[in-house]
Design an enzyme around this catalytic site. Structure first.
Site, PDB file in Angstrom:
ATOM      1  N   LYS A 176      36.558  36.430   4.964  1.00 35.28           N
ATOM      2  CA  LYS A 176      36.761  37.862   5.275  1.00 35.28           C
ATOM      3  C   LYS A 176      37.351  37.985   6.680  1.00 35.28           C
ATOM      4  O   LYS A 176      36.735  37.554   7.651  1.00 35.28           O
ATOM      5  CB  LYS A 176      35.436  38.618   5.180  1.00 35.28           C
ATOM      6  CG  LYS A 176      35.491  40.064   5.677  1.00 35.28           C
ATOM      7  CD  LYS A 176      34.169  40.821   5.484  1.00 35.28           C
ATOM      8  CE  LYS A 176      34.163  42.170   6.192  1.00 35.28           C
ATOM      9  NZ  LYS A 176      32.879  42.898   6.057  1.00 35.28           N
ATOM     10  N   ASP A 181      35.864  46.532  12.155  1.00 34.57           N
ATOM     11  CA  ASP A 181      35.335  47.370  11.081  1.00 34.57           C
ATOM     12  C   ASP A 181      34.732  48.636  11.683  1.00 34.57           C
ATOM     13  O   ASP A 181      33.579  48.658  12.091  1.00 34.57           O
ATOM     14  CB  ASP A 181      34.274  46.580  10.291  1.00 34.57           C
ATOM     15  CG  ASP A 181      33.749  47.370   9.109  1.00 34.57           C
ATOM     16  OD1 ASP A 181      34.304  48.450   8.826  1.00 34.57           O
ATOM     17  OD2 ASP A 181      32.791  46.893   8.458  1.00 34.57           O
ATOM     18  N   LYS A 188      31.137  54.133  10.957  1.00 32.14           N
ATOM     19  CA  LYS A 188      29.871  53.566  11.445  1.00 32.14           C
ATOM     20  C   LYS A 188      29.398  54.327  12.689  1.00 32.14           C
ATOM     21  O   LYS A 188      30.228  54.724  13.505  1.00 32.14           O
ATOM     22  CB  LYS A 188      30.074  52.106  11.867  1.00 32.14           C
ATOM     23  CG  LYS A 188      30.193  51.117  10.742  1.00 32.14           C
ATOM     24  CD  LYS A 188      30.311  49.706  11.306  1.00 32.14           C
ATOM     25  CE  LYS A 188      30.548  48.675  10.215  1.00 32.14           C
ATOM     26  NZ  LYS A 188      29.444  48.525   9.270  1.00 32.14           N
ATOM     27  N   ASP A 199      33.846  41.029  12.666  1.00 30.88           N
ATOM     28  CA  ASP A 199      33.914  41.157  11.217  1.00 30.88           C
ATOM     29  C   ASP A 199      34.999  40.271  10.600  1.00 30.88           C
ATOM     30  O   ASP A 199      35.179  40.262   9.389  1.00 30.88           O
ATOM     31  CB  ASP A 199      34.109  42.630  10.825  1.00 30.88           C
ATOM     32  CG  ASP A 199      33.392  42.979   9.535  1.00 30.88           C
ATOM     33  OD1 ASP A 199      32.456  42.256   9.158  1.00 30.88           O
ATOM     34  OD2 ASP A 199      33.787  43.971   8.891  1.00 30.88           O
ATOM     35  N   GLU A 260      34.169  47.523   2.851  1.00 33.11           N
ATOM     36  CA  GLU A 260      35.576  47.132   2.706  1.00 33.11           C
ATOM     37  C   GLU A 260      35.750  45.632   2.463  1.00 33.11           C
ATOM     38  O   GLU A 260      36.731  45.207   1.870  1.00 33.11           O
ATOM     39  CB  GLU A 260      36.355  47.542   3.972  1.00 33.11           C
ATOM     40  CG  GLU A 260      36.240  46.580   5.175  1.00 33.11           C
ATOM     41  CD  GLU A 260      34.830  46.426   5.734  1.00 33.11           C
ATOM     42  OE1 GLU A 260      34.010  47.336   5.507  1.00 33.11           O
ATOM     43  OE2 GLU A 260      34.545  45.390   6.365  1.00 33.11           O
ATOM     44  N   ARG A 262      34.222  43.431   0.508  1.00 36.17           N
ATOM     45  CA  ARG A 262      34.278  42.979  -0.892  1.00 36.17           C
ATOM     46  C   ARG A 262      35.577  43.416  -1.567  1.00 36.17           C
ATOM     47  O   ARG A 262      36.045  42.785  -2.503  1.00 36.17           O
ATOM     48  CB  ARG A 262      33.039  43.476  -1.650  1.00 36.17           C
ATOM     49  CG  ARG A 262      32.950  44.940  -1.845  1.00 36.17           C
ATOM     50  CD  ARG A 262      31.545  45.406  -2.194  1.00 36.17           C
ATOM     51  NE  ARG A 262      30.677  45.418  -1.033  1.00 36.17           N
ATOM     52  CZ  ARG A 262      29.379  45.746  -1.069  1.00 36.17           C
ATOM     53  NH1 ARG A 262      28.815  46.078  -2.222  1.00 36.17           N
ATOM     54  NH2 ARG A 262      28.652  45.749   0.022  1.00 36.17           N
TER      55      ARG A 262
HETATM   56  N1  BES Z   1      30.806  44.340   8.173  1.00 28.46           N
HETATM   57  C1  BES Z   1      29.792  45.081   7.527  1.00 28.46           C
HETATM   58  C2  BES Z   1      28.502  44.314   7.309  1.00 28.46           C
HETATM   59  C3  BES Z   1      27.750  43.842   8.497  1.00 28.46           C
HETATM   60  C4  BES Z   1      27.150  44.727   9.364  1.00 28.46           C
HETATM   61  C5  BES Z   1      27.552  42.480   8.669  1.00 28.46           C
HETATM   62  C6  BES Z   1      26.418  44.256  10.426  1.00 28.46           C
HETATM   63  C7  BES Z   1      26.819  42.002   9.724  1.00 28.46           C
HETATM   64  C8  BES Z   1      26.257  42.891  10.609  1.00 28.46           C
HETATM   65  C9  BES Z   1      30.256  45.561   6.166  1.00 28.46           C
HETATM   66  O1  BES Z   1      31.598  45.808   6.032  1.00 28.46           O
HETATM   67  C10 BES Z   1      29.502  46.818   5.866  1.00 28.46           C
HETATM   68  O2  BES Z   1      29.604  47.734   6.628  1.00 28.46           O
HETATM   69  N2  BES Z   1      28.740  46.800   4.798  1.00 28.46           N
HETATM   70  C11 BES Z   1      27.936  47.919   4.447  1.00 28.46           C
HETATM   71  C12 BES Z   1      28.012  48.081   2.957  1.00 28.46           C
HETATM   72  C13 BES Z   1      27.378  49.344   2.432  1.00 28.46           C
HETATM   73  C14 BES Z   1      28.176  50.543   2.904  1.00 28.46           C
HETATM   74  C15 BES Z   1      27.353  49.285   0.934  1.00 28.46           C
HETATM   75  C16 BES Z   1      26.491  47.617   4.869  1.00 28.46           C
HETATM   76  O3  BES Z   1      26.059  46.466   4.757  1.00 28.46           O
HETATM   77  O4  BES Z   1      25.829  48.543   5.347  1.00 28.46           O
HETATM   78 ZN    ZN Z   2      32.887  44.754   7.317  1.00 30.12          ZN
HETATM   79 ZN    ZN Z   3      32.172  47.785   6.656  1.00 26.75          ZN
END
Ligand code: BES
Ligand code: ZN
Ligand code: ZN
Length: 413
Positions: A176, A181, A188, A199, A260, A262
């Protein structure tokens, strides 16, 4: 349950051997050191050399006034084994690459700079590296990567590095590469966004491991696929409940623009699987849920083969580079289904979020008959939250020493 079974996996003194050497290096004054006794055991020698060298790492690209020379605690290498010395050099090189890539701030590490890093690595090892950029992604049929990355001024890309003998067993790494992000329109909050330069940590692991594999000349045909995008906000950003096409043909309903990773991995993993490699490994800072479940230091492993997972976990223990297996629990498959599209990128409620994310990815490595090549999906933090000897606060390589040990066992007969 027997006491030793209950305790299996709990940290004991052996889990830290490599960092104990880093602590020794940090504790002594500058100078050149030689161990009073040579280390007989290869693994211990590897820990010693790797831990010592990593204790000297610092990210100082932006600091003009370096007061202390960081590289002034020198160790005369404690073993005669050329192979182990080469492995230590290669591991330190790979890990430093991972850390530098992650630590570089997003304003200096966009999709283009990430591609340049891959091209530079390829050039070092006589590998090829092609990059599909911007609108070309649509022509080349990578619509999901384009949909996520199009909102940024910095064009999205698919980076494709290939190395090794065409007839050797095919190993494909996917990472990835979200260079920042913001969450997209489902933005966020400040606390959650702050570290999001990391990210692209999955892509950094893929490049770091690739560097180790190519250094070692492992007898594989290696491919590295990196979807590199910035998840940005602008008038043409993808919106909640947009439906996005994928290379596989499956459609994705965007439940949340912050899920994003996935979406871009969908296209990259499908392309990876189309070639039917023997093994696919993907790395991603994919879910907060994996961190809630296992904390910052313990990456989650999802794997469709018990044998592969068990062998990897054994290597992980040996080299002090932990992972913890989580299930591709079929019972949650329905949660990944979309209401108006084939799939939803953000299941309602978010329970078991690391698992549902992994099940989402599984749909794209699976062929029409439901077959999957050996596949490991690693959901990781790629970041140290605090300073520890050998592991400074900032970007971190996680699982690649374990994987390198596993790949050596599997391929270097
Ligand atoms: N990059 C993030 C996941 C992340 C956050 C990894 C903090 C490590 C530390 C990812 O893109 C994300 O924001 N995922 C969301 C998915 C949800 C909206 C279904 C998450 O994990 O909250
Ligand atoms: Zn992300
Ligand atoms: Zn994200």
């Amino acid at each position: 349950m027997a006491a030793d079974t209950m305790m299996a996996g709990f940290p004991d003194s052996k889990d830290n051997l490599i960092w104990d050497w880093a602590a020794i290096a940090k504790a002594v004054p500058p100078g050149t050191y030689k161990l009073a006794q040579d280390i007989e055991d290869d693994q211990e020698a590897l820990h010693c050399m790797t831990g010592w060298a990593l204790s000297q790492y610092s990210f100082d690209r932006y600091q003009q006034n370096e007061e202390e020379n960081q590289n002034d605690r020198i160790l005369v290498w404690p073993t005669g084994s050329d192979k182990i010395q080469a492995q230590a050099v290669s591991a330190v090189g790979g890990i430093s690459l991972v850390r530098n890539l992650i630590n570089t701030p997003a304003n200096h590490m966009g999709p283009e700079e990430l591609a340049e890093a891959a091209i530079e690595l390829a050039a070092l090892h006589d590998a090829s590296c092609t990059v599909i950029t911007g609108e070309e992604l649509l022509e080349a049929d990578y619509p999901a990567i384009h949909a996520v990355g199009r909102a940024s001024d910095r064009d999205p890309r698919l980076i494709d590095l290939v190395w090794g003998d065409e007839d050797a067993p095919k190993l494909t790494l996917v990472g990835k590469g979200v260079v920042f992000d913001s969450g997209g329109l489902d933005l966020k909050p400040a606390g959650g966004m702050k570290l999001m330069k990391k990210d692209m940590g999955g892509s950094a692991q893929a490049l770091g491991l690739a560097s180790m594999i190519m250094d070692a000349g492992l007898p594989v045909r290696l491919r590295v696929l990196i979807p590199a995008v910035e998840n940005a906000v602008s008038g043409n950003a993808m919106r909640p409940l947009d439906v996005v096409d994928t290379r596989k043909g499956l459609t994705i309903e965007i439940g949340n623009t912050d899920a994003e990773g996935r979406v871009i991995l969908a296209d990259a993993l499908f392309e990876a699987a189309t070639e039917q490699p023997e093994l696919i490994i993907d790395f991603a800072t994919l879910t907060g849920a994996a961190r809630v479940a296992l904390g910052a230091d313990l990456p989650a492993l999802f794997c469709n083969s018990n044998e592969v997972a068990e062998n990897l976990l054994a290597c992980a223990t040996t080299v002090c580079d932990p992972l913890w297996r989580m299930p591709l629990w079929k019972g949650y498959n329905k949660q990944v289904d979309g209401k108006v599209a084939d799939l939803n990128n953000a299941p309602e409620g978010g329970m078991g979020g690391a698992i549902t994310a992994a099940l989402f990815l599984e749909r794209f490595v699976m062929d029409e008959d439901g077959n999957i090549p050996d596949w490991m999906h690693i959901d990781l933090m790629a970041w140290n939250l605090s300073n520890r000897p050998g592991r400074p606060e900032g970007g971190e390589a996680m699982t690649i020493r374990a994987l390198f040990a596993y790949l050596n066992e599997r391929y270097d007969k």
